[in-house]
Design a protein around this motif. Structure first.
Motif, mmCIF file in Angstrom:
data_model
loop_
_atom_site.group_PDB
_atom_site.id
_atom_site.type_symbol
_atom_site.label_atom_id
_atom_site.label_comp_id
_atom_site.label_asym_id
_atom_site.label_seq_id
_atom_site.Cartn_x
_atom_site.Cartn_y
_atom_site.Cartn_z
ATOM 1 N N ASP A 212 42.182 4.486 43.400
ATOM 2 C CA ASP A 212 42.022 5.409 44.535
ATOM 3 C C ASP A 212 42.708 6.743 44.256
ATOM 4 O O ASP A 212 42.157 7.810 44.564
ATOM 5 C CB ASP A 212 42.588 4.784 45.815
ATOM 6 N N ASN A 213 43.893 6.695 43.675
ATOM 7 C CA ASN A 213 44.615 7.937 43.347
ATOM 8 C C ASN A 213 43.868 8.752 42.289
ATOM 9 O O ASN A 213 43.815 9.986 42.362
ATOM 10 C CB ASN A 213 46.028 7.621 42.853
ATOM 11 N N ALA A 214 43.284 8.052 41.303
ATOM 12 C CA ALA A 214 42.522 8.743 40.258
ATOM 13 C C ALA A 214 41.321 9.465 40.861
ATOM 14 O O ALA A 214 41.017 10.611 40.479
ATOM 15 C CB ALA A 214 42.069 7.747 39.197
ATOM 16 N N MET A 215 40.643 8.835 41.824
ATOM 17 C CA MET A 215 39.491 9.481 42.452
ATOM 18 C C MET A 215 39.906 10.703 43.261
ATOM 19 O O MET A 215 39.204 11.723 43.282
ATOM 20 C CB MET A 215 38.751 8.467 43.340
ATOM 21 N N ILE A 216 41.070 10.626 43.909
ATOM 22 C CA ILE A 216 41.580 11.776 44.670
ATOM 23 C C ILE A 216 41.858 12.952 43.739
ATOM 24 O O ILE A 216 41.504 14.104 44.033
ATOM 25 C CB ILE A 216 42.851 11.382 45.457
ATOM 26 N N VAL A 217 42.464 12.658 42.579
ATOM 27 C CA VAL A 217 42.786 13.714 41.618
ATOM 28 C C VAL A 217 41.509 14.322 41.037
ATOM 29 O O VAL A 217 41.409 15.547 40.860
ATOM 30 C CB VAL A 217 43.687 13.174 40.490
ATOM 31 N N ILE A 218 40.514 13.494 40.740
ATOM 32 C CA ILE A 218 39.238 14.006 40.218
ATOM 33 C C ILE A 218 38.590 14.950 41.221
ATOM 34 O O ILE A 218 38.115 16.037 40.863
ATOM 35 C CB ILE A 218 38.287 12.838 39.868
ATOM 36 N N ASP A 219 38.582 14.568 42.488
ATOM 37 C CA ASP A 219 38.022 15.439 43.530
ATOM 38 C C ASP A 219 38.784 16.755 43.637
ATOM 39 O O ASP A 219 38.195 17.807 43.926
ATOM 40 C CB ASP A 219 38.032 14.719 44.884
ATOM 41 N N ARG A 220 40.091 16.704 43.391
ATOM 42 C CA ARG A 220 40.911 17.914 43.511
ATOM 43 C C ARG A 220 40.746 18.833 42.302
ATOM 44 O O ARG A 220 40.670 20.050 42.436
ATOM 45 C CB ARG A 220 42.387 17.521 43.687
ATOM 46 N N GLU A 221 40.675 18.250 41.096
ATOM 47 C CA GLU A 221 40.658 19.067 39.880
ATOM 48 C C GLU A 221 39.265 19.563 39.500
ATOM 49 O O GLU A 221 39.125 20.642 38.933
ATOM 50 C CB GLU A 221 41.241 18.269 38.708
ATOM 51 N N ILE A 222 38.226 18.757 39.766
ATOM 52 C CA ILE A 222 36.861 19.120 39.374
ATOM 53 C C ILE A 222 36.202 19.879 40.524
ATOM 54 O O ILE A 222 35.986 19.330 41.604
ATOM 55 C CB ILE A 222 36.035 17.864 39.017
ATOM 56 N N LYS A 223 35.884 21.136 40.286
ATOM 57 C CA LYS A 223 35.365 21.988 41.354
ATOM 58 C C LYS A 223 33.902 21.696 41.680
ATOM 59 O O LYS A 223 33.475 21.816 42.821
ATOM 60 C CB LYS A 223 35.511 23.469 40.964
ATOM 61 N N ASP A 224 33.123 21.336 40.666
ATOM 62 C CA ASP A 224 31.702 21.029 40.864
ATOM 63 C C ASP A 224 31.580 19.620 41.448
ATOM 64 O O ASP A 224 31.943 18.627 40.810
ATOM 65 C CB ASP A 224 30.961 21.122 39.528
ATOM 66 N N GLY A 225 31.045 19.526 42.676
ATOM 67 C CA GLY A 225 30.973 18.236 43.364
ATOM 68 C C GLY A 225 30.147 17.201 42.621
ATOM 69 O O GLY A 225 30.530 16.027 42.532
#
Length: 654
Positions: A212-225
């Motif tokens: 869950d934490n990894a998915m949160i970080v991916i959403d935060r760092e990767i700008k393209d949805g």
């Protein structure tokens, strides 16, 4: 290649037959099954001991028959034990449930109007008091806070048994969840309380938090949805967030398999470490250490991705391959594959119904058996052409093996799958090579902007290429329907071609032509039977109305105030099954709650305030849809729409 060289393939086949027979036979109980297996074993050993005193073995056929019957009975026993409904305190046995205590088993999954979680029931409240209970429920809530794995809940009300499909060819959501041992669901809104927290699965809970934490970080760092969605699907097996346009593009291009964490991804991990450490060249002791580390890493990744059937298959297979390589440098891949399937069936018998399990094993078996033969058909001297042909041969082998399953479940075929996989598979390797270190950095809370930017760029290019394939004309063939007999005939044909190529015997060519004849005969028989039909179908819908008239191979339809979701999930699957050619519109007129529909043969019928008038039609037979099949209904002059789906066979009279 001879069948008797792969004993675990035979074991898998007969254990699988036993599991598949379980839903159709219910005259065994736990004690009878155990005694049956014990008696068969005693009979087997008695015959074997008796024959040891003789020079020759009489009745040799008895031994394999007894052994295979024991395997089938063992498969049935595994399914019986795995079926939670056989537990004495299962939720099915409680009639008047006023509330229940449950533990959350899965993280929040966002739906269109609610959030879903799987919970395990521990205690139920009835008018007679509190009782221990078992069973799983899919709950849907609208809480503002997040539910975590291990949360203890109190929920008011009684869970409802999952409803069967209300229309023919509609997706059987009840059957899908039943294979996961979930038989109830409940919409609770905000009517639940969090009582506390337990840690029944500490390792899984810990891994789930990391995920869950990894998915949160991916959403935060990767700008393209869309890039973030692909990365979460590719690295973590999280496909819930995929938007419809992105998912459709990968499906139509025939590259959805790279987003479903599977043997491709696990094989890359195995291959990376195998390439760097070269355990085959090491001594047996060193090989044991290196392969043990590889196995631990594979299962850690499998846990991180949620233990999907395809990942479990791949992890099990590579674990068995690693164990075999400790003892031997060239173990049989087919035996290892079959043994991994047997292990999974022992642990989770109902995994055999998972589409991912079936596709995964079929694809790997196709690649292992067919790809080397396909590759040898052409050996280009140019390195680039050889590389492209190597990838294409892998894709062809996998598609030949999986086509019947895909057609059976999804009824589509990606026409440019070979072209798309020429860059999708190398792209997947590149994403995995960059994604694994990126994932490790996320887990240990490190950030490396250059790696993040490079990974985002690679995925963006891959997405662009996939969308380009989707936009090509005739990207996908739809309306492909194949039944179980057709699936078996297709595979039998592939096996015959394989043996003709391998052994050059005329017998296999003769069998192949017989298979082709049976397949063509089956197709035209279905077409002939359809052409004789004169039927009217009325669908069961929450909103709006939909009706089909099937006459002499032509389909006429009408939709009235029909929401798009009702049409997509409840109506279109059956229409596609009826005919995959031109569909004509039925003419109608009316306003408000009243409408008259005109059939092409000159007859008409009236719909007034949700009631269908049949008095003007020559009704031959009237049926309603229930529990997955049509049941005859007594003739009547009108039908209430929305109560059930109806099939009206029309006669020739007035």
């Amino acid at each position: 290649m001879k069948f008797n060289e792969f004993p675990f393939l035979r074991y898998f086949a007969f254990i699988a037959l036993g599991i598949l027979s379980y839903p159709h036979f219910h005259f065994f109980n736990n004690e009878a099954l155990i005694w049956g297996i014990v008696l068969l074993l005693l009979l087997y050993f008695t015959l074997a001991i008796g024959q040891l005193s003789k020079r020759g073995f009489a009745y040799k056929w008895c031994y394999p028959v007894l052994a295979y019957f024991m395997l089938m009975l063992s498969g049935y026993y595994l399914a019986y034990q795995a079926d939670e409904r056989n537990e004495p305190n299962h939720l099915m046995g409680f009639q008047e449930v006023e509330g229940y205590m449950a533990v959350v088993l899965s993280s929040d999954r966002e739906k269109s109007n609610s959030i879903a979680n799987k919970v395990a029931v521990k205690t139920v409240k009835t008018p007679r008091g509190y009782f221990e209970a078992s069973g799983q429920v899919m709950i849907y809530h609208r809480l503002d806070s997040v539910l975590h794995i291990g949360d203890v809940l109190w929920l008011q009300g009684k869970p409802e048994k999952l409803a069967p499909p209300s229309n023919p060819k509609e997706f059987d959501y009840r059957g899908f969840l039943a294979n996961k041992q979930i038989y109830h669901s409940q919409f609770v809104g905000k009517s639940l309380s969090v009582l506390g927290k337990v840690n029944e699965q500490p390792i899984y809970s810990w891994i789930s938090n990391i995920r869950d934490n990894a998915m949160i970080v991916i959403d935060r760092e990767i700008k393209d949805g869309q890039v973030a969605q692909v990365l979460k699907a590719f690295l973590l097996g999280e496909k819930q967030d995929l938007d419809e346009a992105l998912s459709d593009a990968y499906v139509k291009a025939g590259t959805m398999h790279i987003l479903a964490v599977s043997g491709l991804h696990v094989g890359m991990i195995y291959g990376f470490f195998f390439l760097f450490f070269k355990p085959v060249q090491s001594s047996q002791g060193k090989r044991l250490v290196i392969l043990s580390v590889i196995v631990l890493l594979i299962w850690a990744y499998a846990l991180l991705t949620g233990l999907s059937p395809s990942v479990m298959r791949a992890a099990s297979m590579f674990t068995i391959l690693s164990l075999a390589q400790v003892m031997s440098r060239s173990p049989s891949i087919i035996n290892s594959l079959a043994l991994s399937a047997v292990v999974l069936l022992v642990l989770q018998p109902f995994i055999i119904y998972e589409v991912g399990f079936q596709l995964s094993y079929a694809a790997v078996l196709g690649i292992v058996v067919l790809q080397p033969r396909i590759r040898r058909l052409w050996l280009p001297k140019n390195k680039l052409l050889y590389y492209l042909w190597e990838i294409s041969s892998v894709s062809i082998a996998a598609q030949l093996a999986t086509f019947p399953i895909s057609a059976y479940y999804f009824h589509v075929f990606p026409n440019y799958g070979l072209l798309a996989n020429l860059w999708a598979i190398p792209g997947a390797f590149l994403i995995m090579a960059l994604g694994l270190p990126y994932l490790l950095l996320l887990i240990f809370d490190f950030s490396f902007p250059l790696l993040t930017g490079l990974l985002e760029g690679v995925v963006r290019v891959l997405n662009y290429l996939i969308f380009s394939i989707q936009d090509l004309p005739f990207a996908q063939t739809e309306g492909i329907y194949i039944d179980l007999a057709g699936m078996l005939l297709f595979w039998l044909g592939v096996v015959c071609v394989f043996y003709v190529y391998e052994y050059r015997r005329k017998t296999y060519a003769f069998v192949f032509f017989i298979v082709c004849f049976l397949g063509i005969a089956q197709y035209y028989m279905k077409w002939f039977l359809k052409a004789q039909k004169n039927e009217l179908y009325v669908y069961c819908l929450r909103e709006g109305m939909a009706m089909d008239y099937f006459n002499k191979g032509k389909l006429y339809k009408i939709n009235w105030n029909l929401p798009s979701k009702e049409k997509e999930f409840k109506v279109e699957p059956h229409r596609a099954y009826l005919v995959n050619q031109a569909v004509f519109e039925l003419k109608s007129e009316g306003q408000g709650d009243q409408r008259r529909v005109y059939l092409p043969d000159g007859k008409s019928l009236l719909i007034n305030k949700g009631v269908l008038d049949l008095s003007t039609l020559p009704v031959g037979e009237l049926s309603f849809f229930e529990e997955g099949g049509w049941k005859v209904l007594a003739k009547r002059d009108n039908l209430k729409l929305g109560e059930s789906a109806y099939k009206i066979i029309l006669g020739t009279g007035n």
